[in-house]
Design a protein around this motif. Structure first.
Motif, PDB file in Angstrom:
ATOM      1  N   TYR A 113       0.861  -1.174   0.000  1.00 36.17           N
ATOM      2  CA  TYR A 113       0.000   0.000   0.000  1.00 36.17           C
ATOM      3  C   TYR A 113       0.902   1.230   0.000  1.00 36.17           C
ATOM      4  O   TYR A 113       1.643   1.466   0.952  1.00 36.17           O
ATOM      5  CB  TYR A 113      -0.900   0.012   1.237  1.00 36.17           C
ATOM      6  N   GLY A 114       0.860   1.972  -1.100  1.00 33.77           N
ATOM      7  CA  GLY A 114       1.710   3.148  -1.204  1.00 33.77           C
ATOM      8  C   GLY A 114       2.981   2.922  -1.979  1.00 33.77           C
ATOM      9  O   GLY A 114       4.062   3.341  -1.555  1.00 33.77           O
ATOM     10  N   GLN A 115       2.902   2.222  -3.118  1.00 35.31           N
ATOM     11  CA  GLN A 115       4.018   2.249  -4.073  1.00 35.31           C
ATOM     12  C   GLN A 115       4.257   3.695  -4.474  1.00 35.31           C
ATOM     13  O   GLN A 115       3.371   4.537  -4.362  1.00 35.31           O
ATOM     14  CB  GLN A 115       3.652   1.439  -5.326  1.00 35.31           C
ATOM     15  N   ASP A 116       5.452   4.020  -4.967  1.00 33.20           N
ATOM     16  CA  ASP A 116       5.723   5.401  -5.366  1.00 33.20           C
ATOM     17  C   ASP A 116       4.679   5.920  -6.343  1.00 33.20           C
ATOM     18  O   ASP A 116       4.196   7.052  -6.218  1.00 33.20           O
ATOM     19  CB  ASP A 116       7.124   5.519  -5.982  1.00 33.20           C
ATOM     20  N   SER A 117       4.318   5.096  -7.325  1.00 38.26           N
ATOM     21  CA  SER A 117       3.297   5.530  -8.278  1.00 38.26           C
ATOM     22  C   SER A 117       1.962   5.730  -7.583  1.00 38.26           C
ATOM     23  O   SER A 117       1.208   6.670  -7.891  1.00 38.26           O
ATOM     24  CB  SER A 117       3.146   4.490  -9.401  1.00 38.26           C
ATOM     25  N   GLY A 118       1.646   4.862  -6.608  1.00 38.24           N
ATOM     26  CA  GLY A 118       0.395   4.983  -5.879  1.00 38.24           C
ATOM     27  C   GLY A 118       0.370   6.189  -4.958  1.00 38.24           C
ATOM     28  O   GLY A 118      -0.673   6.829  -4.778  1.00 38.24           O
ATOM     29  N   VAL A 119       1.514   6.516  -4.351  1.00 35.15           N
ATOM     30  CA  VAL A 119       1.597   7.715  -3.514  1.00 35.15           C
ATOM     31  C   VAL A 119       1.248   8.945  -4.346  1.00 35.15           C
ATOM     32  O   VAL A 119       0.453   9.800  -3.933  1.00 35.15           O
ATOM     33  CB  VAL A 119       2.995   7.858  -2.895  1.00 35.15           C
ATOM     34  N   TRP A 120       1.831   9.024  -5.542  1.00 36.52           N
ATOM     35  CA  TRP A 120       1.552  10.169  -6.410  1.00 36.52           C
ATOM     36  C   TRP A 120       0.104  10.161  -6.886  1.00 36.52           C
ATOM     37  O   TRP A 120      -0.569  11.202  -6.860  1.00 36.52           O
ATOM     38  CB  TRP A 120       2.498  10.156  -7.611  1.00 36.52           C
TER      39      TRP A 120
END
Length: 332
Positions: A113-120
């Protein structure tokens, strides 16, 4: 006297290829370049076994481990950056037509939960559309191959966010295609999308104008990864941070110069039609150095990411740029 050996692990991008082919070196060092089939493989080798002296690492992986005493420090070198409106995929039968429709839906995310792409992606939706991650359910798994969450990083998330693991044997791509999840936040395009499945689409079908507008309004070009170096090496060689920074910068500038030179030839070294037109269109929007390294040119982007990371419950506190990067390069 032979030069000391420096082992660098990173992906082969156009920005790093001159380091791999030897046309750019690291002054005073005998460099060994290594890569992996996937980026998580590089990250795992770094974190589990400290196999590299210098390596590429996702920002969220670095920040999660920074709180626990990672023996590496980041340099403001950013080999991977991507606009992220385009990384949100939906099942076409899920009744999702706009960001507000994600509330109450089940969303997949690769590895954590919260891959770099997902964070963005989450952060942009939060800022621009009022999205609230806690209003959705989150499923973590492998994209095209069944896989548990990454076992080499901690997995923080707010207590009010529902995060579960994909069922054994299931992949997020197949679950999106079948409707078992309603949406997917993914750095990679799922194979079902590439295969033209009628069940899968992007949330923002015409994403390029949105991403260009976002960049023009904010000045942000999202950063995914940084380069880290062993702290012990920096203690023993105080000049090494600047030396590595110069090498990666020269490699990146070499790649950029290639695109500029090839405009004269309509980009014939590439098979992509109209690449020249794209480069020319980009030159109207981006500065001469459209892929800058250093902290100064990336101040807004980095501060936004650090804010997102904290707001999404992935950091115990909101990091500052000076906490994250090697102090000798804070003026770059």
């Amino acid at each position: 006297m032979t030069d000391p050996v420096l082992t660098i692990g990173c992906f082969q991008y156009d920005t790093t290829r001159p380091l791999f082919d030897g046309s750019v070196g690291v002054d005073g060092m005998d460099v060994t370049m290594e890569t992996g089939v996937t980026l998580p493989e590089i990250f795992a080798r770094l974190i589990r076994g400290a196999e590299f002296d210098v390596a590429e690492l996702g920002l969220t992986f670095y920040l999660r481990l920074l709180e626990t005493g990672l023996p590496y420090v980041a340099l403001p070198i950013f080999p991977n950056r991507v606009f992220r409106h385009s990384c949100i995929f939906i099942n076409t039968h899920s009744e999702i037509t706009e960001p507000g429709d994600l509330a109450g839906k089940t969303i997949g995310e690769f590895g954590t939960y919260g891959q770099d792409s997902g964070v963005w992606a989450k952060g942009i939706l939060m800022d621009e559309y009022g999205f609230k991650p806690e209003q959705s359910r989150w499923v973590i798994g492998g994209l095209e191959h069944p896989a548990p969450p990454f076992d080499f990083i901690p997995h923080p998330h707010p207590t009010d966010v529902d995060v579960t693991v994909a069922p054994e044997g299931k992949t997020l791509g197949a679950m999106l295609d079948s409707g078992e999840i309603d949406a997917l936040f993914s750095a990679n395009v799922p194979q079902c999308m590439l295969d033209g499945s009628p069940n899968v689409a992007r949330l923002f079908a015409d994403f390029e104008p949105l991403e260009r507008d976002y960049h023009q309004r904010t000045g942000i070009f999202p950063i995914m990864h940084t380069i880290v170096v062993r702290r012990e090496l920096l203690r023993n060689r105080p000049d090494l941070a600047h030396t590595v920074y110069r090498a990666f910068s020269e490699a990146k500038d070499t790649a950029a110069d290639g695109y500029r030179r090839n405009r004269r030839l309509y980009q014939v070294p590439t098979m992509v039609p109209w690449m020249n037109a794209l480069v020319e269109r980009n030159s109207e929007q981006f500065p001469e150095d459209w892929w800058p390294y250093g902290t100064l040119a990336n101040h807004a982007t980095l501060n936004t990411y650090l804010r997102y990371h904290y707001e999404q419950g992935l950091s115990a506190r909101q990091w500052k740029i000076e906490d994250v990067f090697a102090p000798e390069l804070l003026d770059t």
